[in-house]
Write an enzyme that holds these catalytic residues in place. Structure first.
Site, PDB file in Angstrom:
ATOM      1  N   CYS A 128       0.816  -1.229   0.000  1.00 17.57           N
ATOM      2  CA  CYS A 128       0.000   0.000   0.000  1.00 17.57           C
ATOM      3  C   CYS A 128       0.845   1.272   0.000  1.00 17.57           C
ATOM      4  CB  CYS A 128      -0.960   0.005   1.192  1.00 17.57           C
ATOM      5  SG  CYS A 128      -2.137  -1.346   1.138  1.00 17.57           S
ATOM      6  N   HIS A 134      -3.339   7.507   2.555  1.00 16.29           N
ATOM      7  CA  HIS A 134      -3.717   6.192   2.022  1.00 16.29           C
ATOM      8  C   HIS A 134      -5.115   5.877   2.542  1.00 16.29           C
ATOM      9  CE1 HIS A 134      -3.893   2.064   0.994  1.00 16.29           C
ATOM     10  NE2 HIS A 134      -3.663   1.604   2.208  1.00 16.29           N
ATOM     11  N   ASN A 156     -10.108   0.126  -0.136  1.00 13.29           N
ATOM     12  CA  ASN A 156      -8.642   0.184  -0.116  1.00 13.29           C
ATOM     13  C   ASN A 156      -8.105  -0.374  -1.436  1.00 13.29           C
ATOM     14  OD1 ASN A 156      -5.917  -0.128   0.334  1.00 13.29           O
ATOM     15  ND2 ASN A 156      -6.134  -1.069   2.356  1.00 13.29           N
TER      16      ASN A 156
END
Ligand code: UT7
Length: 342
Positions: A132, A269, A299
């Site tokens: 990520c 994020h 996500n």
């Protein structure tokens, strides 16, 4: 600059000369979302979950899931084309492509070279794996390539098809992720070296392999018996995310001699609304300055920051000249930040 003056001689005053430094200027932003949008209620028809649980625990309302033709390369190419169009730059002018992904179409060649061929770029292209945090890592490397003179026009892409590494029997993870791609174009330009410059002002990246088993994929290429699904200790990752991301925000501000008041937008994020809110409370951030898209995209790992950036830039919230701080944490653990003035 000090100058020695011989006694008795009058010199005209010395004007300090503005130092010129190379800056990586963010010239264009683009994104691609898969055609199919899956709501929490849609998901609850095939997974033992509910819209209420997903919204309350994560803030997620829907996610986009790639169809067969929406590969990592295809989505990356579309996002790259959109970023090039935004910048008014032709693919042939690109001399490097850095593509952050944990879900490439093949072990090799790198998905980045597929994009390179599709847009007619020159130079070199490679993939980068930092889960990520991939987009932040790729921004850091692209900035270094431009500052060192190895490249002048660099596409930085995050493209992910996490739906292909989801264990759809594990409700603790499969409701959290989505697919998509985002890209930015960085071009060599000049600045004075001050925080008022346009372009990338700083990047900071970190990793700690001691936490490698907290978030991982339990299979590998060459293991047909175990193609690999995402496994996560959500509570532990949550805890590390709040601490490490708060620290990384403070690190970026300190390195540039800034305070949070100087920042126009925080683009974090997009893993969980509760993580974003917890960091906000810890650092006493103004909620209006934080871009949140986890409700729409879920996500999307390395694609999450450029997708959020493209959303807020596309709807007119983020404007040219504004100061944007991006931060991410992911499997590795990896984490970091990029501070950019658009
Ligand atoms: O991008 C990389 C970084 N990743 C992250 O930042 C993710 C970080 N972690 C998180 O976002 C959160 O920890 C989760 C969203 C993954 C989980 O939230 P939580 O508040 O830590 O929930 P939990 O895992 O402790 O689960 C609580 C309960 C459990 O039931 P019991 O044992 O209390 O009866 C789970 O079985 O919720 C249950 N549960 C669900 N229920 C309905 C877990 N998943 C689901 C689900 N639907 N999808």
């Amino acid at each position: 600059m000090n100058q020695m003056q011989p006694a008795g001689q009058t010199l005209s005053p010395v004007r300090p000369r503005a130092e010129t430094v190379v800056r990586a200027i963010l010239a264009g932003i683009g994104s691609y979302l898969p055609r199919t949008c899956v709501s929490n209620d849609d998901l609850a028809k095939r997974v033992d979950t509910s819209d209420e649980w997903i919204r309350e625990r994560t803030g997620i309302r829907q996610r986009y899931i790639a169809e067969a033709d929406e590969t990592c390369a295809m989505m990356a190419t579309e996002a790259a084309r959109a970023a090039l169009a935004d910048a008014g730059v032709a693919g042939a002018e690109v001399d490097a492509i850095l593509l952050a992904t944990a879900t490439p179409d093949q072990a090799f060649p790198a998905t980045a070279v597929r994009v390179q061929h599709a847009i007619g770029a020159k130079g070199f292209a490679f993939d980068l794996s930092a889960a990520c945090s991939g987009f932040i890592y790729a921004m850091s490397m692209a900035n270094a390539l431009i500052l060192s003179g190895q490249a002048r026009c660099v596409l930085v892409i995050g493209s992910e098809v996490y739906s292909r590494i989801m264990n759809w029997q594990d409700r603790g993870t499969c409701v959290l992720f989505g697919d998509g791609a985002g890209a930015v174009l960085l071009q060599a330009g000049a600045g004075s070296g001050a925080a008022t410059d346009q372009g990338v002002l700083s990047t900071h990246i970190h990793s700690d392999g001691a936490f490698g088993d907290m978030l991982y994929v339990d299979g590998a290429v060459g293991r047909p018996d175990k193609p690999g699904y995402l496994v996560m200790n959500g509570k532990e990752v949550f805890r590390h995310a709040v601490t490490k991301l708060s620290d990384t925000v403070l690190e970026a501000l300190a390195a540039n001699g800034l305070t949070y008041a100087d920042i126009d937008w925080l683009v974090p994020h997009q893993a969980n609304r509760r993580i974003i809110d917890a960091i906000g409370r810890k650092l006493e951030l103004t909620a209006e300055k934080v871009v949140v898209t986890v409700d729409k995209h879920a996500n999307t790992s390395a694609a999450s920051i450029p997708l959020a950036l493209a959303t807020a830039y596309g709807d007119g919230r983020i404007k040219r000249g504004q100061l944007v701080l991006m931060e991410a944490l992911g499997g590795g653990l990896t984490w970091g930040s990029a501070l950019v003035r658009l």
